[in-house]
Design a protein around this motif. Structure first.
Motif, PDB file in Angstrom:
ATOM      1  N   ALA A  11      -5.206  62.576   2.087  1.00 47.16           N
ATOM      2  CA  ALA A  11      -3.793  62.738   1.718  1.00 47.16           C
ATOM      3  C   ALA A  11      -2.934  63.025   2.950  1.00 47.16           C
ATOM      4  CB  ALA A  11      -3.646  63.856   0.701  1.00 47.16           C
ATOM      5  N   GLU A  12      -3.422  63.877   3.856  1.00 45.93           N
ATOM      6  CA  GLU A  12      -2.659  64.181   5.065  1.00 45.93           C
ATOM      7  C   GLU A  12      -2.524  62.965   5.970  1.00 45.93           C
ATOM      8  OE1 GLU A  12      -4.746  67.589   6.616  1.00 45.93           O
ATOM      9  OE2 GLU A  12      -3.259  68.942   5.743  1.00 45.93           O
ATOM     10  N   ILE A  13      -3.565  62.159   6.064  1.00 41.00           N
ATOM     11  CA  ILE A  13      -3.486  60.937   6.869  1.00 41.00           C
ATOM     12  C   ILE A  13      -2.460  59.983   6.277  1.00 41.00           C
ATOM     13  CG2 ILE A  13      -4.779  58.862   7.524  1.00 41.00           C
ATOM     14  CD1 ILE A  13      -7.204  60.685   7.938  1.00 41.00           C
ATOM     15  N   ASN A  14      -2.436  59.881   4.947  1.00 41.72           N
ATOM     16  CA  ASN A  14      -1.447  59.014   4.304  1.00 41.72           C
ATOM     17  C   ASN A  14      -0.028  59.513   4.540  1.00 41.72           C
ATOM     18  OD1 ASN A  14      -3.260  57.136   3.297  1.00 41.72           O
ATOM     19  ND2 ASN A  14      -3.620  58.312   1.436  1.00 41.72           N
ATOM     20  N   VAL A  15       0.187  60.820   4.498  1.00 37.45           N
ATOM     21  CA  VAL A  15       1.519  61.371   4.762  1.00 37.45           C
ATOM     22  C   VAL A  15       1.936  61.065   6.204  1.00 37.45           C
ATOM     23  CG1 VAL A  15       2.816  63.536   5.013  1.00 37.45           C
ATOM     24  CG2 VAL A  15       1.431  63.152   2.991  1.00 37.45           C
ATOM     25  N   ILE A  16       1.010  61.192   7.134  1.00 41.39           N
ATOM     26  CA  ILE A  16       1.320  60.889   8.539  1.00 41.39           C
ATOM     27  C   ILE A  16       1.685  59.418   8.696  1.00 41.39           C
ATOM     28  CG2 ILE A  16       0.276  60.667  10.831  1.00 41.39           C
ATOM     29  CD1 ILE A  16      -1.167  63.312  10.266  1.00 41.39           C
ATOM     30  N   LEU A  17       0.942  58.532   8.049  1.00 46.34           N
ATOM     31  CA  LEU A  17       1.256  57.104   8.136  1.00 46.34           C
ATOM     32  C   LEU A  17       2.617  56.791   7.527  1.00 46.34           C
ATOM     33  CD1 LEU A  17      -2.186  55.435   7.396  1.00 46.34           C
ATOM     34  CD2 LEU A  17      -0.935  55.492   9.554  1.00 46.34           C
ATOM     35  N   VAL A  18       2.959  57.451   6.433  1.00 44.93           N
ATOM     36  CA  VAL A  18       4.273  57.228   5.818  1.00 44.93           C
ATOM     37  C   VAL A  18       5.377  57.722   6.741  1.00 44.93           C
ATOM     38  CG1 VAL A  18       5.758  57.976   3.915  1.00 44.93           C
ATOM     39  CG2 VAL A  18       3.458  57.177   3.441  1.00 44.93           C
ATOM     40  N   LEU A  19       5.147  58.849   7.415  1.00 44.29           N
ATOM     41  CA  LEU A  19       6.171  59.382   8.317  1.00 44.29           C
ATOM     42  C   LEU A  19       6.341  58.540   9.577  1.00 44.29           C
ATOM     43  CD1 LEU A  19       5.557  63.231   8.137  1.00 44.29           C
ATOM     44  CD2 LEU A  19       7.493  61.969   7.244  1.00 44.29           C
ATOM     45  N   LEU A  20       5.296  57.839   9.992  1.00 43.98           N
ATOM     46  CA  LEU A  20       5.382  57.068  11.224  1.00 43.98           C
ATOM     47  C   LEU A  20       6.217  55.796  11.083  1.00 43.98           C
ATOM     48  CD1 LEU A  20       1.792  57.317  12.705  1.00 43.98           C
ATOM     49  CD2 LEU A  20       3.869  58.363  13.574  1.00 43.98           C
ATOM     50  N   PHE A  21       6.199  55.186   9.912  1.00 46.96           N
ATOM     51  CA  PHE A  21       6.881  53.916   9.735  1.00 46.96           C
ATOM     52  C   PHE A  21       8.090  54.083   8.833  1.00 46.96           C
ATOM     53  CE2 PHE A  21       2.371  52.900  10.425  1.00 46.96           C
ATOM     54  CZ  PHE A  21       2.510  52.238  11.624  1.00 46.96           C
ATOM     55  N   LEU A  88     -20.144  70.709   8.246  1.00 50.24           N
ATOM     56  CA  LEU A  88     -19.267  69.711   7.634  1.00 50.24           C
ATOM     57  C   LEU A  88     -17.994  70.359   7.115  1.00 50.24           C
ATOM     58  CD1 LEU A  88     -18.774  66.810   6.683  1.00 50.24           C
ATOM     59  CD2 LEU A  88     -19.976  67.410   4.571  1.00 50.24           C
ATOM     60  N   ASP A  89     -18.135  71.474   6.407  1.00 51.50           N
ATOM     61  CA  ASP A  89     -16.948  72.161   5.886  1.00 51.50           C
ATOM     62  C   ASP A  89     -16.037  72.651   7.015  1.00 51.50           C
ATOM     63  OD1 ASP A  89     -17.583  71.751   3.257  1.00 51.50           O
ATOM     64  OD2 ASP A  89     -18.466  73.738   2.941  1.00 51.50           O
ATOM     65  N   SER A  90     -16.648  73.190   8.066  1.00 51.72           N
ATOM     66  CA  SER A  90     -15.852  73.705   9.182  1.00 51.72           C
ATOM     67  C   SER A  90     -15.094  72.588   9.887  1.00 51.72           C
ATOM     68  CB  SER A  90     -16.739  74.417  10.196  1.00 51.72           C
ATOM     69  OG  SER A  90     -17.355  75.519   9.619  1.00 51.72           O
ATOM     70  N   SER A  91     -15.768  71.482  10.107  1.00 54.92           N
ATOM     71  CA  SER A  91     -15.086  70.383  10.790  1.00 54.92           C
ATOM     72  C   SER A  91     -13.961  69.825   9.928  1.00 54.92           C
ATOM     73  CB  SER A  91     -16.081  69.294  11.165  1.00 54.92           C
ATOM     74  OG  SER A  91     -16.664  68.750   9.999  1.00 54.92           O
ATOM     75  N   LEU A  92     -14.166  69.724   8.623  1.00 50.05           N
ATOM     76  CA  LEU A  92     -13.106  69.232   7.742  1.00 50.05           C
ATOM     77  C   LEU A  92     -11.932  70.206   7.684  1.00 50.05           C
ATOM     78  CD1 LEU A  92     -15.133  67.664   4.801  1.00 50.05           C
ATOM     79  CD2 LEU A  92     -13.696  66.481   6.453  1.00 50.05           C
ATOM     80  N   MET A  93     -12.223  71.497   7.648  1.00 49.60           N
ATOM     81  CA  MET A  93     -11.131  72.482   7.624  1.00 49.60           C
ATOM     82  C   MET A  93     -10.341  72.462   8.925  1.00 49.60           C
ATOM     83  SD  MET A  93     -12.487  75.846   5.632  1.00 49.60           S
ATOM     84  CE  MET A  93     -14.247  75.688   5.709  1.00 49.60           C
ATOM     85  N   GLY A  94     -11.029  72.364  10.048  1.00 53.66           N
ATOM     86  CA  GLY A  94     -10.325  72.279  11.322  1.00 53.66           C
ATOM     87  C   GLY A  94      -9.474  71.029  11.411  1.00 53.66           C
ATOM     88  N   PHE A  95     -10.000  69.920  10.917  1.00 51.98           N
ATOM     89  CA  PHE A  95      -9.243  68.675  10.928  1.00 51.98           C
ATOM     90  C   PHE A  95      -8.036  68.766   9.995  1.00 51.98           C
ATOM     91  CE2 PHE A  95      -9.031  63.921  10.365  1.00 51.98           C
ATOM     92  CZ  PHE A  95      -8.704  63.668  11.681  1.00 51.98           C
ATOM     93  N   CYS A  96      -8.193  69.429   8.851  1.00 51.28           N
ATOM     94  CA  CYS A  96      -7.061  69.623   7.929  1.00 51.28           C
ATOM     95  C   CYS A  96      -5.967  70.462   8.585  1.00 51.28           C
ATOM     96  CB  CYS A  96      -7.522  70.306   6.646  1.00 51.28           C
ATOM     97  SG  CYS A  96      -8.413  69.241   5.529  1.00 51.28           S
ATOM     98  N   LEU A  97      -6.353  71.508   9.283  1.00 48.29           N
ATOM     99  CA  LEU A  97      -5.357  72.334   9.970  1.00 48.29           C
ATOM    100  C   LEU A  97      -4.646  71.540  11.059  1.00 48.29           C
ATOM    101  CD1 LEU A  97      -7.268  75.714  10.242  1.00 48.29           C
ATOM    102  CD2 LEU A  97      -5.239  75.250   8.879  1.00 48.29           C
ATOM    103  N   PHE A  98      -5.387  70.746  11.804  1.00 48.69           N
ATOM    104  CA  PHE A  98      -4.790  69.924  12.855  1.00 48.69           C
ATOM    105  C   PHE A  98      -3.822  68.900  12.270  1.00 48.69           C
ATOM    106  CE2 PHE A  98      -5.022  66.003  15.417  1.00 48.69           C
ATOM    107  CZ  PHE A  98      -4.397  66.473  16.559  1.00 48.69           C
ATOM    108  N   LEU A  99      -4.221  68.227  11.198  1.00 43.43           N
ATOM    109  CA  LEU A  99      -3.340  67.245  10.570  1.00 43.43           C
ATOM    110  C   LEU A  99      -2.113  67.903   9.955  1.00 43.43           C
ATOM    111  CD1 LEU A  99      -5.867  64.787   8.901  1.00 43.43           C
ATOM    112  CD2 LEU A  99      -4.491  64.426  10.944  1.00 43.43           C
ATOM    113  N   GLY A 100      -2.280  69.117   9.429  1.00 51.80           N
ATOM    114  CA  GLY A 100      -1.122  69.847   8.909  1.00 51.80           C
ATOM    115  C   GLY A 100      -0.117  70.164  10.010  1.00 51.80           C
ATOM    116  N   LEU A 101      -0.624  70.529  11.171  1.00 53.83           N
ATOM    117  CA  LEU A 101       0.257  70.769  12.313  1.00 53.83           C
ATOM    118  C   LEU A 101       0.947  69.482  12.749  1.00 53.83           C
ATOM    119  CD1 LEU A 101       1.169  72.893  14.404  1.00 53.83           C
ATOM    120  CD2 LEU A 101      -0.727  72.150  15.818  1.00 53.83           C
ATOM    121  N   MET A 102       0.223  68.364  12.722  1.00 52.90           N
ATOM    122  CA  MET A 102       0.829  67.083  13.069  1.00 52.90           C
ATOM    123  C   MET A 102       1.924  66.702  12.079  1.00 52.90           C
ATOM    124  SD  MET A 102      -2.130  64.554  14.464  1.00 52.90           S
ATOM    125  CE  MET A 102      -1.029  63.178  14.359  1.00 52.90           C
ATOM    126  N   ILE A 103       1.696  66.950  10.790  1.00 53.31           N
ATOM    127  CA  ILE A 103       2.709  66.642   9.775  1.00 53.31           C
ATOM    128  C   ILE A 103       3.945  67.487  10.008  1.00 53.31           C
ATOM    129  CG2 ILE A 103       3.251  66.894   7.320  1.00 53.31           C
ATOM    130  CD1 ILE A 103       0.393  65.993   6.738  1.00 53.31           C
TER     131      ILE A 103
END
Length: 134
Positions: A11-21, A88-103
């Motif tokens: 979902a965060e990746i999709n939001v980033i893609l929508v914001l880019l274009f 796996l959970d830690s890497s996904l949570m870290g990636f979610c936090l990073f994508l949230g900051l990018m959004i």
């Protein structure tokens, strides 16, 4: 918890893609992000801090499992499964936090850029008026 984190990352990746274009959907996403940031108080930071606390707990569990395996010298199969799940959970949570900051930053920059696009025509007309009067 892993499927929920995968859905959140997608979902965060999709939001980033929508914001880019520049699409009609971007206005809707900008409106939703404005509403999330303004009217609710510090909800987004609370969610981020909660996710960060769970991330630190998972990292602590990883360290504890590794320490236990070093003390015994043998690796237990249950510990291997738990370790893989925590990583796996830690890497996904870290990636979610990073994508949230990018959004958050993309929302800020897109908003500033759209505001400057509205100001540019006014600035150009002001310049033409000044050159005509000179």
């Amino acid at each position: 918890m892993t499927p929920l984190l995968f859905v959140l990352v997608i979902a965060e990746i999709n939001v980033i893609l929508v914001l880019l274009f520049r699409t009609p959907l971007r206005k809707l996403v900008m409106f939703v992000l404005d509403c999330l940031k303004e009217g609710r108080g510090p909800i987004m930071s609370t969610v981020g801090m909660t996710l960060f606390a769970v991330l630190m707990s998972s990292v602590y569990s990883i360290m504890r499992i590794q320490k236990r395996s070093m003390e015994t010298g043998a690796v237990n199969q249950t510990d291997q499964v738990l370790l893989a799940n925590h990583i796996l959970d830690s890497s996904l949570m870290g990636f979610c936090l990073f994508l949230g900051l990018m959004i958050d930053r993309l929302h800020y920059y897109v908003k500033r850029f759209d505001d400057s696009e509205h100001i540019k025509p006014c600035y150009k007309t002001m310049q033409t008026y000044e050159t005509e009067s000179d």
